[in-house]
Design a protein around this motif. Sequence first.
Motif, short mmCIF file in Angstrom:
data_model
loop_
_atom_site.label_atom_id
_atom_site.label_comp_id
_atom_site.label_asym_id
_atom_site.label_seq_id
_atom_site.Cartn_x
_atom_site.Cartn_y
_atom_site.Cartn_z
N UNK A 177 17.42 -4.00 -64.97
CA UNK A 177 17.01 -2.71 -64.41
C UNK A 177 17.40 -2.70 -62.94
N UNK A 178 17.45 -1.52 -62.35
CA UNK A 178 17.74 -1.38 -60.92
C UNK A 178 16.51 -0.81 -60.23
N UNK A 179 15.97 -1.55 -59.27
CA UNK A 179 14.80 -1.09 -58.54
C UNK A 179 15.18 -0.14 -57.42
N UNK A 180 14.55 1.03 -57.44
CA UNK A 180 14.80 2.04 -56.40
C UNK A 180 13.45 2.62 -55.98
N UNK A 181 13.03 2.35 -54.74
CA UNK A 181 11.79 2.89 -54.19
C UNK A 181 10.59 2.63 -55.09
N UNK A 182 10.47 1.41 -55.56
CA UNK A 182 9.34 1.05 -56.39
C UNK A 182 9.43 1.51 -57.83
N UNK A 183 10.58 2.04 -58.22
CA UNK A 183 10.77 2.54 -59.58
C UNK A 183 11.99 1.87 -60.19
N UNK A 184 11.89 1.47 -61.45
CA UNK A 184 12.99 0.79 -62.12
C UNK A 184 13.83 1.77 -62.93
N UNK A 185 15.13 1.74 -62.70
CA UNK A 185 16.05 2.57 -63.47
C UNK A 185 16.66 1.75 -64.61
N UNK A 186 16.82 2.34 -65.81
CA UNK A 186 17.32 1.61 -66.98
C UNK A 186 18.84 1.47 -66.98
N UNK A 187 19.35 0.72 -66.02
CA UNK A 187 20.80 0.60 -65.86
C UNK A 187 21.43 -0.44 -66.78
N UNK A 188 20.61 -1.26 -67.45
CA UNK A 188 21.15 -2.40 -68.18
C UNK A 188 21.58 -2.12 -69.60
N UNK A 189 21.32 -0.91 -70.09
CA UNK A 189 21.73 -0.67 -71.47
C UNK A 189 21.34 0.71 -71.95
N UNK A 190 21.68 0.99 -73.21
CA UNK A 190 21.36 2.28 -73.78
C UNK A 190 22.05 3.41 -73.03
N UNK A 191 21.38 4.55 -72.97
CA UNK A 191 21.99 5.70 -72.28
C UNK A 191 22.20 5.42 -70.80
N UNK A 192 21.34 4.56 -70.20
CA UNK A 192 21.45 4.29 -68.77
C UNK A 192 22.75 3.60 -68.41
N UNK A 193 23.23 2.72 -69.30
CA UNK A 193 24.49 2.02 -69.04
C UNK A 193 25.66 3.00 -69.02
N UNK A 195 20.37 -15.56 -60.47
CA UNK A 195 19.72 -15.06 -61.69
C UNK A 195 20.72 -14.31 -62.56
N UNK A 196 20.55 -14.37 -63.87
CA UNK A 196 21.46 -13.67 -64.77
C UNK A 196 21.04 -12.22 -64.99
N UNK A 197 22.01 -11.39 -65.34
CA UNK A 197 21.75 -10.03 -65.79
C UNK A 197 21.92 -10.00 -67.30
N UNK A 198 21.03 -9.28 -67.97
CA UNK A 198 21.10 -9.12 -69.42
C UNK A 198 21.42 -7.66 -69.72
N UNK A 199 22.59 -7.42 -70.30
CA UNK A 199 22.98 -6.07 -70.72
C UNK A 199 22.76 -5.93 -72.22
N UNK A 200 22.52 -4.70 -72.66
CA UNK A 200 22.36 -4.46 -74.09
C UNK A 200 23.00 -3.12 -74.47
N UNK A 201 23.45 -3.04 -75.71
CA UNK A 201 23.97 -1.79 -76.24
C UNK A 201 23.76 -1.76 -77.73
N UNK A 202 23.98 -0.59 -78.31
CA UNK A 202 23.88 -0.38 -79.75
C UNK A 202 25.24 0.03 -80.29
N UNK A 203 25.55 -0.31 -81.51
CA UNK A 203 26.86 0.08 -82.07
C UNK A 203 27.12 1.59 -81.98
N UNK A 204 26.08 2.42 -82.09
CA UNK A 204 26.29 3.87 -82.03
C UNK A 204 26.82 4.34 -80.68
N UNK A 205 26.71 3.49 -79.66
CA UNK A 205 27.18 3.90 -78.34
C UNK A 205 28.69 3.79 -78.20
N UNK A 206 29.35 3.33 -79.23
CA UNK A 206 30.81 3.36 -79.29
C UNK A 206 31.27 4.44 -80.26
#
Length: 279
Positions: A182-198, A218-229
């Motif tokens: 996730x990406x922290x912005x002003x105390x709020x986490x954005x879902x940048x690591x996967x799904x629609x956010x990616x 530290x590592x980053x963990x990304x995720x996606x679903x087959x439907x996103x292709x």
Amino acid sequence: MSPHGAVLNALTIDVEDWYHVCGEEERGASLSPERRVRRNVELILDLLAEEGCMATFFMLGSVAEQEPELLPLIASAGHEIASHGYSHRLVPELGATAFREELRRTAGVIERQARVVPAGFRAPRWSLSRETPWAFDILAEEGYLYDSSLNPLPFVGDRLGARLPFRRGTSSGDLLELPPLVTGVSGFNLPTGGGWGLRFFPLPLIGATIEKLNRQGAPAVLYLHPRELDPFGPRLELAPLISFAVYGPRTDVRKRLRHLLRRFRFGTMYQLVEQWQSA
């Protein structure tokens, strides 16, 4: 472009079909019997082969049984197979007994089809939380080494949850918890690591977040679903806000995924666990 730095990140794929969203599995399957998961997984495998990257595939047991050639295809390419449960039902809805049964059923399918024992788990729709402490105990009792179900976001996780991997103690030993990026912005986490956010957030923002984590070791963990292709695949009619949270922009994730694979080092979740165990 050579991968940035020495830190290994993890790429993960939740292997579901197009209708496995928001508890609408039965309705989606009844609207269209078409299955698109194999075609889309093959697209992912082709991309990973082209980029020389290994990934972790969190397999839904019901999909593996419906598509019995899919797991052997993934395993033969050298990728890690982990568990995504069996039915895609939320863990709190299952309860402890049914959760354990689903874990065993899916593990049995994976062992029969791919000849491997899953070491990792990800709950459907990030449905583990501090409200389900018994689930972590069951995972450890069943021999799992890691979990990746705690998304530090509101509504689908714990917005105050940890962003970095951590050891979680259970009655049967430690689990390594590997939360998604996730990406922290002003105390709020954005879902940048996967799904629609990616697919939605600016690629420089996603890259900067991964780079910041890697600088910290530290590592980053990304995720996606087959439907996103599959931007032109079928979709369910959902309430507008839910529809955006599920589908976001219906763009194909491959172009930006390829960019990230070339910029950073990616591998499997099990490789991260091996690093943790040797540390």
